[in-house]
Design a protein around this motif. Structure first.
Motif, PDB file in Angstrom:
ATOM      1  N   ASP A 284      53.307 -78.987 -68.908  1.00  0.00           N
ATOM      2  CA  ASP A 284      52.047 -79.567 -68.450  1.00  0.00           C
ATOM      3  C   ASP A 284      52.230 -80.718 -67.474  1.00  0.00           C
ATOM      4  O   ASP A 284      51.342 -81.531 -67.302  1.00  0.00           O
ATOM      5  N   SER A 285      53.375 -80.790 -66.794  1.00  0.00           N
ATOM      6  CA  SER A 285      53.570 -81.804 -65.766  1.00  0.00           C
ATOM      7  C   SER A 285      52.734 -81.442 -64.543  1.00  0.00           C
ATOM      8  O   SER A 285      52.399 -80.281 -64.307  1.00  0.00           O
ATOM      9  N   SER A 286      52.396 -82.449 -63.740  1.00  0.00           N
ATOM     10  CA  SER A 286      51.597 -82.176 -62.537  1.00  0.00           C
ATOM     11  C   SER A 286      52.360 -81.286 -61.560  1.00  0.00           C
ATOM     12  O   SER A 286      51.754 -80.486 -60.843  1.00  0.00           O
ATOM     13  N   ALA A 287      53.680 -81.386 -61.545  1.00  0.00           N
ATOM     14  CA  ALA A 287      54.476 -80.545 -60.648  1.00  0.00           C
ATOM     15  C   ALA A 287      54.391 -79.078 -61.043  1.00  0.00           C
ATOM     16  O   ALA A 287      54.569 -78.192 -60.211  1.00  0.00           O
ATOM     17  N   SER A 288      54.100 -78.808 -62.299  1.00  0.00           N
ATOM     18  CA  SER A 288      53.990 -77.415 -62.737  1.00  0.00           C
ATOM     19  C   SER A 288      52.728 -76.734 -62.222  1.00  0.00           C
ATOM     20  O   SER A 288      52.643 -75.512 -62.228  1.00  0.00           O
ATOM     21  N   ASP A 289      51.747 -77.520 -61.787  1.00  0.00           N
ATOM     22  CA  ASP A 289      50.535 -76.921 -61.233  1.00  0.00           C
ATOM     23  C   ASP A 289      50.870 -76.047 -60.031  1.00  0.00           C
ATOM     24  O   ASP A 289      50.387 -74.924 -59.916  1.00  0.00           O
ATOM     25  N   LEU A 290      51.717 -76.552 -59.131  1.00  0.00           N
ATOM     26  CA  LEU A 290      52.126 -75.774 -57.964  1.00  0.00           C
ATOM     27  C   LEU A 290      52.951 -74.563 -58.391  1.00  0.00           C
ATOM     28  O   LEU A 290      52.753 -73.460 -57.893  1.00  0.00           O
ATOM     29  N   LEU A 291      53.854 -74.751 -59.333  1.00  0.00           N
ATOM     30  CA  LEU A 291      54.660 -73.643 -59.839  1.00  0.00           C
ATOM     31  C   LEU A 291      53.759 -72.544 -60.393  1.00  0.00           C
ATOM     32  O   LEU A 291      53.952 -71.365 -60.096  1.00  0.00           O
ATOM     33  N   HIS A 292      52.760 -72.922 -61.163  1.00  0.00           N
ATOM     34  CA  HIS A 292      51.845 -71.954 -61.753  1.00  0.00           C
ATOM     35  C   HIS A 292      51.090 -71.189 -60.669  1.00  0.00           C
ATOM     36  O   HIS A 292      50.998 -69.958 -60.708  1.00  0.00           O
ATOM     37  N   GLN A 293      50.575 -71.910 -59.657  1.00  0.00           N
ATOM     38  CA  GLN A 293      49.826 -71.249 -58.594  1.00  0.00           C
ATOM     39  C   GLN A 293      50.726 -70.326 -57.769  1.00  0.00           C
ATOM     40  O   GLN A 293      50.334 -69.213 -57.430  1.00  0.00           O
TER      41      GLN A 293
ATOM     42  N   ARG B 218      59.719 -63.101 -54.669  1.00  0.00           N
ATOM     43  CA  ARG B 218      58.658 -63.754 -53.893  1.00  0.00           C
ATOM     44  C   ARG B 218      58.425 -65.178 -54.392  1.00  0.00           C
ATOM     45  O   ARG B 218      58.251 -66.111 -53.608  1.00  0.00           O
ATOM     46  N   LEU B 219      58.441 -65.351 -55.727  1.00  0.00           N
ATOM     47  CA  LEU B 219      58.264 -66.685 -56.291  1.00  0.00           C
ATOM     48  C   LEU B 219      59.378 -67.625 -55.816  1.00  0.00           C
ATOM     49  O   LEU B 219      59.114 -68.752 -55.394  1.00  0.00           O
ATOM     50  N   LEU B 220      60.608 -67.166 -55.877  1.00  0.00           N
ATOM     51  CA  LEU B 220      61.733 -68.005 -55.439  1.00  0.00           C
ATOM     52  C   LEU B 220      61.616 -68.366 -53.961  1.00  0.00           C
ATOM     53  O   LEU B 220      61.879 -69.509 -53.570  1.00  0.00           O
ATOM     54  N   THR B 221      61.198 -67.410 -53.147  1.00  0.00           N
ATOM     55  CA  THR B 221      61.017 -67.669 -51.716  1.00  0.00           C
ATOM     56  C   THR B 221      59.907 -68.697 -51.497  1.00  0.00           C
ATOM     57  O   THR B 221      60.053 -69.627 -50.694  1.00  0.00           O
ATOM     58  N   MET B 222      58.803 -68.551 -52.233  1.00  0.00           N
ATOM     59  CA  MET B 222      57.695 -69.499 -52.094  1.00  0.00           C
ATOM     60  C   MET B 222      58.089 -70.889 -52.590  1.00  0.00           C
ATOM     61  O   MET B 222      57.683 -71.899 -52.007  1.00  0.00           O
ATOM     62  N   LEU B 223      58.885 -70.960 -53.655  1.00  0.00           N
ATOM     63  CA  LEU B 223      59.373 -72.255 -54.128  1.00  0.00           C
ATOM     64  C   LEU B 223      60.271 -72.911 -53.087  1.00  0.00           C
ATOM     65  O   LEU B 223      60.169 -74.115 -52.835  1.00  0.00           O
ATOM     66  N   ASP B 224      61.131 -72.125 -52.456  1.00  0.00           N
ATOM     67  CA  ASP B 224      61.998 -72.646 -51.405  1.00  0.00           C
ATOM     68  C   ASP B 224      61.160 -73.143 -50.228  1.00  0.00           C
ATOM     69  O   ASP B 224      61.413 -74.232 -49.698  1.00  0.00           O
ATOM     70  N   ASP B 225      60.161 -72.362 -49.832  1.00  0.00           N
ATOM     71  CA  ASP B 225      59.277 -72.773 -48.727  1.00  0.00           C
ATOM     72  C   ASP B 225      58.534 -74.066 -49.075  1.00  0.00           C
ATOM     73  O   ASP B 225      58.388 -74.948 -48.223  1.00  0.00           O
ATOM     74  N   ALA B 226      58.060 -74.190 -50.329  1.00  0.00           N
ATOM     75  CA  ALA B 226      57.358 -75.379 -50.759  1.00  0.00           C
ATOM     76  C   ALA B 226      58.287 -76.606 -50.729  1.00  0.00           C
ATOM     77  O   ALA B 226      57.887 -77.695 -50.310  1.00  0.00           O
ATOM     78  N   LEU B 227      59.533 -76.414 -51.133  1.00  0.00           N
ATOM     79  CA  LEU B 227      60.504 -77.492 -51.086  1.00  0.00           C
ATOM     80  C   LEU B 227      60.764 -77.924 -49.647  1.00  0.00           C
ATOM     81  O   LEU B 227      60.757 -79.120 -49.330  1.00  0.00           O
ATOM     82  N   MET B 228      60.974 -76.946 -48.776  1.00  0.00           N
ATOM     83  CA  MET B 228      61.283 -77.245 -47.377  1.00  0.00           C
ATOM     84  C   MET B 228      60.097 -77.923 -46.668  1.00  0.00           C
ATOM     85  O   MET B 228      60.298 -78.686 -45.731  1.00  0.00           O
ATOM     86  N   SER B 229      58.878 -77.650 -47.118  1.00  0.00           N
ATOM     87  CA  SER B 229      57.694 -78.254 -46.482  1.00  0.00           C
ATOM     88  C   SER B 229      57.297 -79.568 -47.135  1.00  0.00           C
ATOM     89  O   SER B 229      56.286 -80.168 -46.755  1.00  0.00           O
ATOM     90  N   GLY B 230      58.069 -80.005 -48.123  1.00  0.00           N
ATOM     91  CA  GLY B 230      57.802 -81.300 -48.771  1.00  0.00           C
ATOM     92  C   GLY B 230      56.768 -81.260 -49.868  1.00  0.00           C
ATOM     93  O   GLY B 230      56.339 -82.311 -50.346  1.00  0.00           O
ATOM     94  N   GLN B 231      56.353 -80.080 -50.306  1.00  0.00           N
ATOM     95  CA  GLN B 231      55.390 -79.980 -51.393  1.00  0.00           C
ATOM     96  C   GLN B 231      56.021 -80.252 -52.753  1.00  0.00           C
ATOM     97  O   GLN B 231      55.320 -80.592 -53.699  1.00  0.00           O
ATOM     98  N   LEU B 232      57.319 -80.083 -52.845  1.00  0.00           N
ATOM     99  CA  LEU B 232      58.041 -80.346 -54.097  1.00  0.00           C
ATOM    100  C   LEU B 232      58.954 -81.548 -53.922  1.00  0.00           C
ATOM    101  O   LEU B 232      59.483 -81.802 -52.901  1.00  0.00           O
TER     102      LEU B 232
END
Length: 109
Positions: free
Chosen positions: A4-13, A95-109
Motif C-alpha cells: 500500500d505504498s504510494s509508489a505501488s499505485d503506479l505499479l498497479h496501474q 510488457r510490465l517490465l518494459t513499462m516499468l523501465d520506461d517509467a524509471l527512465m522518464s523519472g516517474q519512479l
C-alpha cells in the motif's frame, strides 16, 4: 503483489495497462495486503516476500498458475499446458517490465 505504498499505485496501474490487447479469458492477479479489523493480515507474502509486502517498497511477486501443473502426473502435467495462454501471460509480464523501465527512465519512479 503490490503493497500500500504510494509508489505501488503506479505499479498497479502499469500492471493493469500491461493487459491491453490480451484475450478476455486471460486471468492473472495482483495481490494487495488484506486488512482485517484495521490490521494487515499475517498471510500476506510468502517467506521473505512478506518483509517487502509490509514495507514501502513496491513489490512484484509472481505465483505460477495453474496449479494442476504441480500435480504428480506421468508426463508432469505438460499435456495440460496451454502454450498460447502461457505465451500471453509471459507477454503481459514482459510488457510490465518494459513499462516499468520506461517509467524509471522518464523519472516517474
Amino acid at each position: 503483489m503490490a503493497n500500500d505504498s504510494s509508489a505501488s499505485d503506479l505499479l498497479h496501474q502499469l500492471y493493469l495497462d500491461a493487459f491491453n490487447g490480451t484475450s478476455d479469458s486471460l486471468r492473472m492477479a495482483m495481490v494487495s495486503p488484506q486488512v482485517v479489523d484495521g490490521v494487515k493480515a499475517m498471510w500476506y507474502g510468502a517467506g521473505g516476500s512478506s518483509v517487502l509486502g509490509y514495507s514501502d517498497i513496491p513489490t512484484v511477486g509472481i505465483i505460477p498458475q495453474p496449479d494442476y501443473l504441480w500435480a504428480a502426473m506421468v508426463d508432469g502435467g505438460w499435456s495440460k499446458l496451454d502454450i498460447p495462454e502461457a505465451i500471453e501471460q509471459i507477454n503481459v509480464i514482459l510488457r510490465l517490465l518494459t513499462m516499468l523501465d520506461d517509467a524509471l527512465m522518464s523519472g516517474q519512479l
